[in-house]
Design a protein around this motif. Sequence first.
Motif, PDB file in Angstrom:
ATOM      1  N   CYS A 131     -78.353  37.900 -31.370  1.00  0.00           N
ATOM      2  CA  CYS A 131     -79.074  39.130 -31.021  1.00  0.00           C
ATOM      3  C   CYS A 131     -79.793  39.702 -32.235  1.00  0.00           C
ATOM      4  O   CYS A 131     -80.935  40.165 -32.137  1.00  0.00           O
ATOM      5  CB  CYS A 131     -78.106  40.158 -30.438  1.00  0.00           C
ATOM      6  N   GLU A 180     -79.828  38.666 -23.131  1.00  0.00           N
ATOM      7  CA  GLU A 180     -79.567  40.052 -23.543  1.00  0.00           C
ATOM      8  C   GLU A 180     -80.739  40.624 -24.326  1.00  0.00           C
ATOM      9  O   GLU A 180     -81.122  41.790 -24.147  1.00  0.00           O
ATOM     10  CB  GLU A 180     -78.294  40.092 -24.396  1.00  0.00           C
ATOM     11  N   VAL A 200     -72.960  31.266 -24.440  1.00  0.00           N
ATOM     12  CA  VAL A 200     -73.130  32.555 -25.108  1.00  0.00           C
ATOM     13  C   VAL A 200     -74.496  32.640 -25.767  1.00  0.00           C
ATOM     14  O   VAL A 200     -75.126  33.712 -25.794  1.00  0.00           O
ATOM     15  CB  VAL A 200     -72.007  32.788 -26.130  1.00  0.00           C
ATOM     16  N   HIS A 237     -76.854  33.360 -22.983  1.00  0.00           N
ATOM     17  CA  HIS A 237     -76.612  34.741 -22.544  1.00  0.00           C
ATOM     18  C   HIS A 237     -77.180  35.734 -23.561  1.00  0.00           C
ATOM     19  O   HIS A 237     -77.753  36.768 -23.175  1.00  0.00           O
ATOM     20  CB  HIS A 237     -75.110  34.975 -22.366  1.00  0.00           C
ATOM     21  N   SER A 238     -77.030  35.445 -24.848  1.00  0.00           N
ATOM     22  CA  SER A 238     -77.566  36.319 -25.891  1.00  0.00           C
ATOM     23  C   SER A 238     -79.082  36.385 -25.810  1.00  0.00           C
ATOM     24  O   SER A 238     -79.677  37.458 -26.008  1.00  0.00           O
ATOM     25  CB  SER A 238     -77.142  35.819 -27.275  1.00  0.00           C
ATOM     26  N   TYR A 270     -73.434  43.102 -20.252  1.00  0.00           N
ATOM     27  CA  TYR A 270     -72.820  43.367 -21.556  1.00  0.00           C
ATOM     28  C   TYR A 270     -71.314  43.098 -21.557  1.00  0.00           C
ATOM     29  O   TYR A 270     -70.803  42.409 -22.456  1.00  0.00           O
ATOM     30  CB  TYR A 270     -73.123  44.806 -21.995  1.00  0.00           C
ATOM     31  N   SER A 324     -76.638  31.003 -17.711  1.00  0.00           N
ATOM     32  CA  SER A 324     -75.468  31.140 -18.585  1.00  0.00           C
ATOM     33  C   SER A 324     -74.160  31.302 -17.807  1.00  0.00           C
ATOM     34  O   SER A 324     -73.118  30.770 -18.209  1.00  0.00           O
ATOM     35  CB  SER A 324     -75.654  32.325 -19.533  1.00  0.00           C
ATOM     36  N   VAL A 384     -69.590  39.259 -21.950  1.00  0.00           N
ATOM     37  CA  VAL A 384     -69.167  38.635 -23.205  1.00  0.00           C
ATOM     38  C   VAL A 384     -67.980  39.359 -23.822  1.00  0.00           C
ATOM     39  O   VAL A 384     -67.081  38.724 -24.378  1.00  0.00           O
ATOM     40  CB  VAL A 384     -70.351  38.582 -24.197  1.00  0.00           C
ATOM     41  N   ASN A 411     -72.705  35.766 -30.357  1.00  0.00           N
ATOM     42  CA  ASN A 411     -73.480  36.749 -29.598  1.00  0.00           C
ATOM     43  C   ASN A 411     -74.182  37.739 -30.526  1.00  0.00           C
ATOM     44  O   ASN A 411     -75.388  37.984 -30.402  1.00  0.00           O
ATOM     45  CB  ASN A 411     -72.554  37.477 -28.636  1.00  0.00           C
ATOM     46  N   SER A 412     -73.441  38.294 -31.474  1.00  0.00           N
ATOM     47  CA  SER A 412     -74.016  39.287 -32.382  1.00  0.00           C
ATOM     48  C   SER A 412     -75.085  38.675 -33.275  1.00  0.00           C
ATOM     49  O   SER A 412     -76.154  39.254 -33.479  1.00  0.00           O
ATOM     50  CB  SER A 412     -72.912  39.904 -33.244  1.00  0.00           C
TER      51      SER A 412
END
Length: 420
Positions: free
Chosen positions: A265, A326, A319, A322-323, A232, A296, A235, A261-262
């Motif tokens: 997700c 996540e 990203v 990575h997201s 977490y 990532s 990022v 990222n947001s």
Amino acid sequence: MIKGSAPGRISGLAGDSGPERVLIAASFVNRVGNGLFNAASALYFTLVVGLPAAHVGAALTIAGLTGLLAGIPGGQLADRHGARLIMTAALTVQALSMAALVLVESWAALTVVATADQIAAAAGGAAWGALVARVGGERPARFRAKLRTFVNLGVILGTAGAGTAVALDTRAAYVALILGNAASFALCAALLLLLPRYPVLPAPERRRRWLAFSDRPFLTFTALYGAMGLQYPVVSLLLPIWISEHTEAPRWTVAALFAVNSAFCVLLQTRIGSRVETLRDGGGAFRAAGLLFLLSCPMMALAAHTPVWAAVGLVVAAVFVHSLGEVWESSAGFALGFGLAPDHAQGQYQGVLGLGFSAGQALAPVILTTVVLGLGTAGWLLLAVFFAALGTAGPPLARWGARTRPGPDVTTEAEARTTS
């Protein structure tokens, strides 16, 4: 052709039952308030109140460490007296302590008020996990995925509101953020009163009081989940520093990566998370997350060795990957964290899991900034291998957990394999 009316699709996204919709609404309101406060709280205490940054950091650190001790007792109280009652009480304390922050003028006062808030937050977080387990019904994975989607959306909206206050940069604007967060706690508590009064589940006659501490598969998962939680701050903390100090990418890339990222997700959580239901699914999702982070992290490192036009594209692509990791990691956390816990002790187990995760988050900044940034590209590669190694433990951990459970999840997995 898309089937179903727009209102029907929106209703489906917001929950499959009345209690689900209530809990989603409460979570959304609460996270909007959190987004308002978290994005600008440090600026308020340093610029408006006039406290030194080091004092603010020390107060919040003391509060956070003290709060860690309240999660497990809070979860135990939720199991014995009802999750809704404990959660409502915790939210009420947070509403009062948050409102009291506007009266803070000293380091000591900030420490006391923030500590009260963090104790309530830790106890309430464990009770919240137990409440989610009760409300989830027959499709808990689907509900938890929807819940996390709205949580992410609430944080985004709250953070956007905080940006307006930061732009105004007045005491009134910052006070409005704090009181807005206090109001979100109060409204969240009020919404929880609309939930049914779920009866306390009876525990087996012969059981240990602190069952979670003797559950080796669950404790192992808690350690793995806390370690994987280092992803977490990658990022939110590590990548912005890396971009600004080691790449040619423009500084606006930092803001763009938060948005990417947001957004990803929010868009992907329900689609992916609703498919991760059993312990076996959770183990596979944990492994998938580790492999995605393995991809990532080197992409982020490579951005320091490319021209500016390539660095921007590479960071955004990294990203995104990575997201995706996540989302798989959080879905695994839901499936394994709730699936390994017996129904009558969900609060206690969620308290232990929360303690492990919070401990990992507390250690993350020093690990990431000293080890990864200190080693540069090699540090990123080491971090990638670390995540992948954690992920590979997911499937065997799930099998171990399934063998040691009383049976419901084992039966569910067997049925799933039969029907697939």
